[in-house]
Enzyme design. Structure first.
Site, PDB file in Angstrom:
ATOM      1  N   THR A  47       3.594   6.155  -7.105  1.00 37.54           N
ATOM      2  CA  THR A  47       3.921   7.003  -8.258  1.00 37.54           C
ATOM      3  C   THR A  47       4.506   6.156  -9.395  1.00 37.54           C
ATOM      4  O   THR A  47       4.174   6.362 -10.571  1.00 37.54           O
ATOM      5  CB  THR A  47       4.952   8.074  -7.840  1.00 37.54           C
ATOM      6  OG1 THR A  47       4.410   8.807  -6.748  1.00 37.54           O
ATOM      7  CG2 THR A  47       5.278   9.020  -8.978  1.00 37.54           C
ATOM      8  N   HIS A 107       1.798   4.324 -11.118  1.00 42.17           N
ATOM      9  CA  HIS A 107       1.028   5.208 -12.015  1.00 42.17           C
ATOM     10  C   HIS A 107       1.780   5.424 -13.333  1.00 42.17           C
ATOM     11  O   HIS A 107       1.181   5.429 -14.411  1.00 42.17           O
ATOM     12  CB  HIS A 107       0.787   6.581 -11.370  1.00 42.17           C
ATOM     13  CG  HIS A 107      -0.156   6.551 -10.203  1.00 42.17           C
ATOM     14  ND1 HIS A 107      -1.461   6.167 -10.325  1.00 42.17           N
ATOM     15  CD2 HIS A 107       0.027   6.865  -8.898  1.00 42.17           C
ATOM     16  CE1 HIS A 107      -2.056   6.239  -9.130  1.00 42.17           C
ATOM     17  NE2 HIS A 107      -1.169   6.655  -8.246  1.00 42.17           N
ATOM     18  N   HIS A 119      12.343   6.950  -7.172  1.00 38.63           N
ATOM     19  CA  HIS A 119      12.896   8.010  -6.328  1.00 38.63           C
ATOM     20  C   HIS A 119      13.256   7.555  -4.923  1.00 38.63           C
ATOM     21  O   HIS A 119      13.848   8.315  -4.180  1.00 38.63           O
ATOM     22  CB  HIS A 119      11.928   9.200  -6.269  1.00 38.63           C
ATOM     23  CG  HIS A 119      10.559   8.817  -5.806  1.00 38.63           C
ATOM     24  ND1 HIS A 119       9.594   8.342  -6.656  1.00 38.63           N
ATOM     25  CD2 HIS A 119      10.008   8.804  -4.577  1.00 38.63           C
ATOM     26  CE1 HIS A 119       8.500   8.060  -5.965  1.00 38.63           C
ATOM     27  NE2 HIS A 119       8.727   8.327  -4.694  1.00 38.63           N
ATOM     28  N   ILE A 161       2.784   3.735   3.666  1.00 40.12           N
ATOM     29  CA  ILE A 161       2.962   4.981   4.432  1.00 40.12           C
ATOM     30  C   ILE A 161       2.111   4.965   5.703  1.00 40.12           C
ATOM     31  O   ILE A 161       2.585   5.327   6.783  1.00 40.12           O
ATOM     32  CB  ILE A 161       2.686   6.214   3.548  1.00 40.12           C
ATOM     33  CG1 ILE A 161       3.649   6.207   2.342  1.00 40.12           C
ATOM     34  CG2 ILE A 161       2.846   7.500   4.356  1.00 40.12           C
ATOM     35  CD1 ILE A 161       3.466   7.351   1.375  1.00 40.12           C
ATOM     36  N   ARG A 186      -3.342  -5.985   5.158  1.00 42.87           N
ATOM     37  CA  ARG A 186      -2.734  -4.759   5.676  1.00 42.87           C
ATOM     38  C   ARG A 186      -3.221  -4.441   7.092  1.00 42.87           C
ATOM     39  O   ARG A 186      -2.472  -3.850   7.879  1.00 42.87           O
ATOM     40  CB  ARG A 186      -3.001  -3.603   4.703  1.00 42.87           C
ATOM     41  CG  ARG A 186      -2.188  -3.800   3.418  1.00 42.87           C
ATOM     42  CD  ARG A 186      -2.354  -2.712   2.390  1.00 42.87           C
ATOM     43  NE  ARG A 186      -1.223  -2.757   1.455  1.00 42.87           N
ATOM     44  CZ  ARG A 186      -1.034  -1.896   0.463  1.00 42.87           C
ATOM     45  NH1 ARG A 186      -1.890  -0.914   0.262  1.00 42.87           N
ATOM     46  NH2 ARG A 186       0.022  -2.011  -0.325  1.00 42.87           N
ATOM     47  N   LEU A 234      -2.407  13.440   3.797  1.00 42.07           N
ATOM     48  CA  LEU A 234      -1.308  13.079   2.894  1.00 42.07           C
ATOM     49  C   LEU A 234      -1.857  12.441   1.619  1.00 42.07           C
ATOM     50  O   LEU A 234      -1.314  12.627   0.532  1.00 42.07           O
ATOM     51  CB  LEU A 234      -0.355  12.090   3.588  1.00 42.07           C
ATOM     52  CG  LEU A 234       0.816  11.657   2.720  1.00 42.07           C
ATOM     53  CD1 LEU A 234       1.998  12.592   2.917  1.00 42.07           C
ATOM     54  CD2 LEU A 234       1.231  10.220   2.975  1.00 42.07           C
TER      55      LEU A 234
HETATM   56  P1  NAD Z   1      -1.478   2.790  -0.974  1.00 44.37           P
HETATM   57  O1  NAD Z   1      -2.340   3.004  -2.158  1.00 44.37           O
HETATM   58  O2  NAD Z   1      -0.553   1.613  -0.943  1.00 44.37           O
HETATM   59  O3  NAD Z   1      -2.390   2.711   0.347  1.00 44.37           O
HETATM   60  C1  NAD Z   1      -3.651   3.259   0.453  1.00 44.37           C
HETATM   61  C2  NAD Z   1      -4.495   2.305   1.305  1.00 44.37           C
HETATM   62  O4  NAD Z   1      -5.752   2.902   1.567  1.00 44.37           O
HETATM   63  C3  NAD Z   1      -4.756   0.961   0.633  1.00 44.37           C
HETATM   64  O5  NAD Z   1      -4.257  -0.100   1.441  1.00 44.37           O
HETATM   65  C4  NAD Z   1      -6.287   0.929   0.513  1.00 44.37           C
HETATM   66  O6  NAD Z   1      -6.822  -0.384   0.703  1.00 44.37           O
HETATM   67  C5  NAD Z   1      -6.693   1.869   1.648  1.00 44.37           C
HETATM   68  N1  NAD Z   1      -8.067   2.398   1.542  1.00 44.37           N
HETATM   69  C6  NAD Z   1      -8.861   2.496   0.443  1.00 44.37           C
HETATM   70  N2  NAD Z   1     -10.070   2.981   0.793  1.00 44.37           N
HETATM   71  C7  NAD Z   1     -10.039   3.205   2.119  1.00 44.37           C
HETATM   72  C8  NAD Z   1     -10.981   3.702   3.062  1.00 44.37           C
HETATM   73  N3  NAD Z   1     -12.222   4.086   2.720  1.00 44.37           N
HETATM   74  N4  NAD Z   1     -10.614   3.804   4.353  1.00 44.37           N
HETATM   75  C9  NAD Z   1      -9.376   3.430   4.745  1.00 44.37           C
HETATM   76  N5  NAD Z   1      -8.443   2.942   3.894  1.00 44.37           N
HETATM   77  C10 NAD Z   1      -8.773   2.830   2.600  1.00 44.37           C
HETATM   78  O7  NAD Z   1      -0.684   4.150  -0.774  1.00 44.37           O
HETATM   79  P2  NAD Z   1       0.656   4.608   0.002  1.00 44.37           P
HETATM   80  O8  NAD Z   1       1.833   4.401  -0.878  1.00 44.37           O
HETATM   81  O9  NAD Z   1       0.699   4.076   1.400  1.00 44.37           O
HETATM   82  O10 NAD Z   1       0.326   6.172   0.011  1.00 44.37           O
HETATM   83  C11 NAD Z   1      -0.782   6.665   0.752  1.00 44.37           C
HETATM   84  C12 NAD Z   1      -1.428   7.851   0.085  1.00 44.37           C
HETATM   85  O11 NAD Z   1      -0.532   8.961   0.121  1.00 44.37           O
HETATM   86  C13 NAD Z   1      -1.790   7.688  -1.392  1.00 44.37           C
HETATM   87  O12 NAD Z   1      -3.004   8.379  -1.637  1.00 44.37           O
HETATM   88  C14 NAD Z   1      -0.648   8.370  -2.129  1.00 44.37           C
HETATM   89  O13 NAD Z   1      -1.039   8.850  -3.393  1.00 44.37           O
HETATM   90  C15 NAD Z   1      -0.356   9.508  -1.185  1.00 44.37           C
HETATM   91  N6  NAD Z   1       1.013  10.057  -1.208  1.00 44.37           N
HETATM   92  C16 NAD Z   1       1.124  11.382  -0.936  1.00 44.37           C
HETATM   93  C17 NAD Z   1       2.385  11.950  -0.832  1.00 44.37           C
HETATM   94  C18 NAD Z   1       2.500  13.388  -0.469  1.00 44.37           C
HETATM   95  O14 NAD Z   1       3.629  13.926  -0.481  1.00 44.37           O
HETATM   96  N7  NAD Z   1       1.392  14.051  -0.127  1.00 44.37           N
HETATM   97  C19 NAD Z   1       3.540  11.168  -1.028  1.00 44.37           C
HETATM   98  C20 NAD Z   1       3.383   9.817  -1.286  1.00 44.37           C
HETATM   99  C21 NAD Z   1       2.105   9.256  -1.362  1.00 44.37           C
END
Ligand code: NAD
Ligand code: ZN
Length: 342
Positions: A40, A43, A63, A175, A200, A262
């Site tokens: 976030t 972004h 946050h 996450i 990763r 998520l």
């Molecule tokens: P991040 O962007 O660091 O990790 C996402 C990972 O997904 C990256 O390492 C990327 O290489 C990988 N990825 C891309 N394409 C892929 C595929 N086809 N198959 C498998 N992996 C793939 O994000 P993060 O901080 O770990 O957060 C994870 C997700 O959760 C993000 O989409 C974020 O926006 C979301 N999020 C949601 C909440 C919620 O409350 N719902 C809160 C925080 C983050």
């Protein structure tokens, strides 16, 4: 105080002097020690379409934090100066149907810390007492700083029973990495982590994955024989926001499986609903953390041996925020921590 602020409707952030936040009668004021950088924050820094819609500058961002209480409002009796605390980043309304029923994570009027109100990338942050989580003595201070995203991982990982089950985690960002450790701690059999980034994937193995696979190279169904799996995954956790990852997960589920989502796709995506129906899958969206059952589970799992520290890969002082953000952006990192006391 020093704070990292979105000063204008444009890319970038500025470390500037701003007033210490006012402390209302129900609030606590926290002297921030360490913070975690979340997607976030990236972004908001880059000022993408989501940020342009969600953010109204000037705004102190951030946050994920831990710190020490320095002042409490007149109504606050459960917290005192000197307490080590973190904050729940969703400030709920307290008055809607779900808030009144104690289901605060379902509040439709929640305001995000560092999104809709001034956040924690600062020397001080103020929050309502109902958003404060008290740590126990001896907690790892860096782990305490990332309770917010750790809570996303725990909320998702415990959405379906995983004891003895075969689990797919797509996306090994911070996450997904933490969710891997939680699934291992909670007794999953196989944990297959799908992630295109080799740095990763390696971390995922350290967090307890049975196998870390590149989704571009091998179909999940090809892995089943190696893992002695008969039908498919019992539980999937979508943590990438990638459309193909979610489609591949649905295609490789066993009948009756659970898919916890998520990850936030950046646009609408299409899914094979026939597969959802005919396999009788349960698809569940996960947002934030349950207040405060998720926080309780985080605490007791850490106290009973869960280790998420390998997911933390980089540390910076707050004055090095540009370097910290650029490492967080590369993907050659897990969780990136900034120290606000140096
Ligand atoms: P991040 O962007 O660091 O990790 C996402 C990972 O997904 C990256 O390492 C990327 O290489 C990988 N990825 C891309 N394409 C892929 C595929 N086809 N198959 C498998 N992996 C793939 O994000 P993060 O901080 O770990 O957060 C994870 C997700 O959760 C993000 O989409 C974020 O926006 C979301 N999020 C949601 C909440 C919620 O409350 N719902 C809160 C925080 C983050
Ligand atoms: Zn509410």
């Amino acid at each position: 105080m020093q704070a990292l602020v979105k000063t204008q409707k444009a890319p970038g952030l500025e470390l500037i002097e701003v007033p210490v936040p006012a402390v209302g009668i129900n609030d606590v004021l926290v002297r921030v020690q360490k913070t975690g950088i979340c997607g976030t924050d990236l972004h908001i820094d880059s000022w993408d379409a989501w940020a342009q819609n969600a953010i109204d500058p000037p705004l102190t961002i951030g946050h994920e934090f831990v710190g020490e209480i320095v002042e409490v409002g007149a109504n606050v009796t459960d917290f005192a100066p000197g307490d080590l605390v973190s904050g729940e980043g969703h400030v709920v309304c307290g008055r809607c149907r779900h808030c009144l029923a104690g289901r605060r994570h379902l509040c439709a009027r929640a305001i995000g810390l560092g999104v809709g109100r001034d956040g924690a990338f600062a020397e001080f942050v103020a929050l309502p007492m109902t958003n404060i989580w008290h740590h126990w003595p001896g907690v790892d201070i860096e782990v305490a700083a990332i309770f917010d995203p750790f809570g996303n991982a725990v909320h998702t990982a415990l959405a379906f029973p995983i004891l003895g089950e075969d689990v797919l985690i797509s996306g090994a960002g911070p996450i997904g990495l933490m969710a891997t450790a939680v699934a291992r701690h909670a007794g999953a059999r196989h944990i297959v982590v799908s992630e295109p980034n080799p740095f990763r994937r390696e971390l995922a193995i350290r967090m307890g994955a049975t196998m870390a696979t590149d989704p571009r190279e091998r179909a999940f169904t090809d892995l089943f024989e190696d893992l002695d799996m008969v039908e498919g995954f019992d539980v999937a956790m979508e943590m990438s926001g990638n459309a193909r990852a979610l489609r591949d997960a649905i295609a490789s589920m066993a009948h009756g499986g659970g898919v916890a989502i998520l990850g936030l796709p950046t646009e609408e995506i299409s899914l094979d609903i026939n597969a959802v129906v005919m396999k009788m899958l349960t698809v569940r969206g996960i947002y934030g953390r349950e207040m405060y059952e998720t926080w309780y589970k985080m605490t007791v799992m850490l106290q009973s041996g869960l280790d998420i520290t390998p997911a933390i890969t980089h540390r910076f002082g707050f004055r090095e925020h540009e370097a910290a953000f650029s490492v967080a952006r590369t993907g050659e990192s897990g969780k990136v921590i900034m120290d606000w006391t140096a």
